[in-house]
Design a protein around this motif. Sequence first.
Motif, PDB file in Angstrom:
ATOM      1  N   ARG A  77      35.983  59.777  47.569  1.00 38.13           N
ATOM      2  CA  ARG A  77      35.380  61.106  47.433  1.00 38.13           C
ATOM      3  C   ARG A  77      36.483  62.160  47.378  1.00 38.13           C
ATOM      4  N   PHE A 104      28.597  57.959  32.101  1.00 39.82           N
ATOM      5  CA  PHE A 104      28.730  59.119  32.987  1.00 39.82           C
ATOM      6  C   PHE A 104      27.417  59.305  33.729  1.00 39.82           C
ATOM      7  N   SER A 131      26.673  54.364  39.607  1.00 39.06           N
ATOM      8  CA  SER A 131      26.856  55.719  39.085  1.00 39.06           C
ATOM      9  C   SER A 131      28.281  55.870  38.551  1.00 39.06           C
ATOM     10  N   HIS A 132      28.399  56.474  37.384  1.00 36.62           N
ATOM     11  CA  HIS A 132      29.701  56.769  36.778  1.00 36.62           C
ATOM     12  C   HIS A 132      30.490  55.530  36.355  1.00 36.62           C
ATOM     13  N   ARG A 191      36.158  53.002  38.438  1.00 34.56           N
ATOM     14  CA  ARG A 191      36.668  53.739  39.594  1.00 34.56           C
ATOM     15  C   ARG A 191      36.637  52.905  40.865  1.00 34.56           C
ATOM     16  N   HIS A 219      36.723  63.323  36.573  1.00 35.58           N
ATOM     17  CA  HIS A 219      35.763  63.984  37.470  1.00 35.58           C
ATOM     18  C   HIS A 219      36.501  64.705  38.600  1.00 35.58           C
ATOM     19  N   TYR A 279      38.053  67.035  41.487  1.00 35.58           N
ATOM     20  CA  TYR A 279      37.678  67.863  42.636  1.00 35.58           C
ATOM     21  C   TYR A 279      38.843  68.805  42.916  1.00 35.58           C
ATOM     22  N   LYS A 325      21.136  69.617  36.155  1.00 34.45           N
ATOM     23  CA  LYS A 325      20.666  68.363  36.769  1.00 34.45           C
ATOM     24  C   LYS A 325      19.787  68.628  37.988  1.00 34.45           C
ATOM     25  N   ASP A 350      24.918  71.655  39.595  1.00 34.34           N
ATOM     26  CA  ASP A 350      25.188  70.383  38.930  1.00 34.34           C
ATOM     27  C   ASP A 350      24.846  70.573  37.457  1.00 34.34           C
ATOM     28  N   VAL A 368      31.654  69.570  33.003  1.00 32.48           N
ATOM     29  CA  VAL A 368      30.647  69.421  34.050  1.00 32.48           C
ATOM     30  C   VAL A 368      31.124  70.146  35.300  1.00 32.48           C
ATOM     31  N   TRP A 413      30.236  70.886  39.366  1.00 32.41           N
ATOM     32  CA  TRP A 413      29.432  70.356  40.473  1.00 32.41           C
ATOM     33  C   TRP A 413      29.906  70.870  41.822  1.00 32.41           C
ATOM     34  N   GLU A 460      34.896  69.099  35.506  1.00 30.12           N
ATOM     35  CA  GLU A 460      35.143  67.775  34.941  1.00 30.12           C
ATOM     36  C   GLU A 460      35.231  67.837  33.422  1.00 30.12           C
TER      37      GLU A 460
END
Length: 284
Positions: free
Chosen positions: A63, A73, A90-91, A95, A162, A164, A185, A205, A235, A237, A262
């Motif tokens: 995370r 995605f 997910s995704h 990863r 993606h 952060y 979303k 989102d 994207v 979020w 992202e």
Amino acid sequence: MLSPACSISIRDNIQVLHIDNAFASAQVALFGAHMLSFQPKSDLRERFWLSKAAKLDGVQAIRGGVPLCWPWFGDHQIKQIEPDNKDFPSHGYVRTQLWNIVKTLDTPKGTEVTLSPTTTQGAGFKGEAQLQLIITIGQHCSMQLVTSNIGSAHFEYRCALHSYFAISDIRTISLQGITGDYRDKTQDMQTFKTPSPYEFNAETDRVHLCQASNVTIVDKQLHTVIGSNGHDSLVVWNPWQDKSISMNDMEDEGYLTMVCVETAITQGEILAPGQSHVLTQIVY
Ligand code: TA6
């Protein structure tokens, strides 16, 4: 043999590649080829946010930092016809796998690191693909996700860097450079106009169908500029408080000091045999 600016250490249950050269220091987990940190020596300001509760167990996706989404995605397409299908993570699946170091090279402009996943094969994807992440750590941090079709049939995929980003407070920052419409979303993917000013006051989102090449996070006097290329979407979020509390790998107040911007392919990229595509994000 690693180049002089590179070294490896163990953190919890993952291997971390450290890059330390005249321009910057950076860390990349080999689990997921996951950027964890980038600090230019010009200002020693950490650009990426990493959850204090992130699981570094080599199992769960990390995370924070820069997770790689590939070859889909968000939810796998099948969820549009089978909403309860939980077969596909997910995704995507790169990863959460170990990546290998293909090459490290120190140059007068910085250090270039090339990584490739253990496999590009997985349930939910039929293509024959080669995948590489090329990271260049210099005055800026450049990440290029290179997908190549090494088979004899076309394939379609989606992907994202993606990222952060570390910020002082989500309630006081704004974004500049994103225009056009977005799909929300949090509201069944309904379409809305990108707000101006672009500020945050609730869970956000959004899939922006925008190919802007530069986005700026305005955070008091500090600006983080994000360059993008090869994308069809940006994207944005932030989980806000309730989701932050509900996630086992994010501290309750974690949402306050992070924002995801992202660089992504969410509409699908089709590659013919022999063709390649490069998704690029540069963090200044
Ligand atoms: O990119 C935004 C998003 O797709 C959100 O919907 C949210 O789920 C976020 O990614 C994190 O996804 P993750 O699978 O890492 O929990």
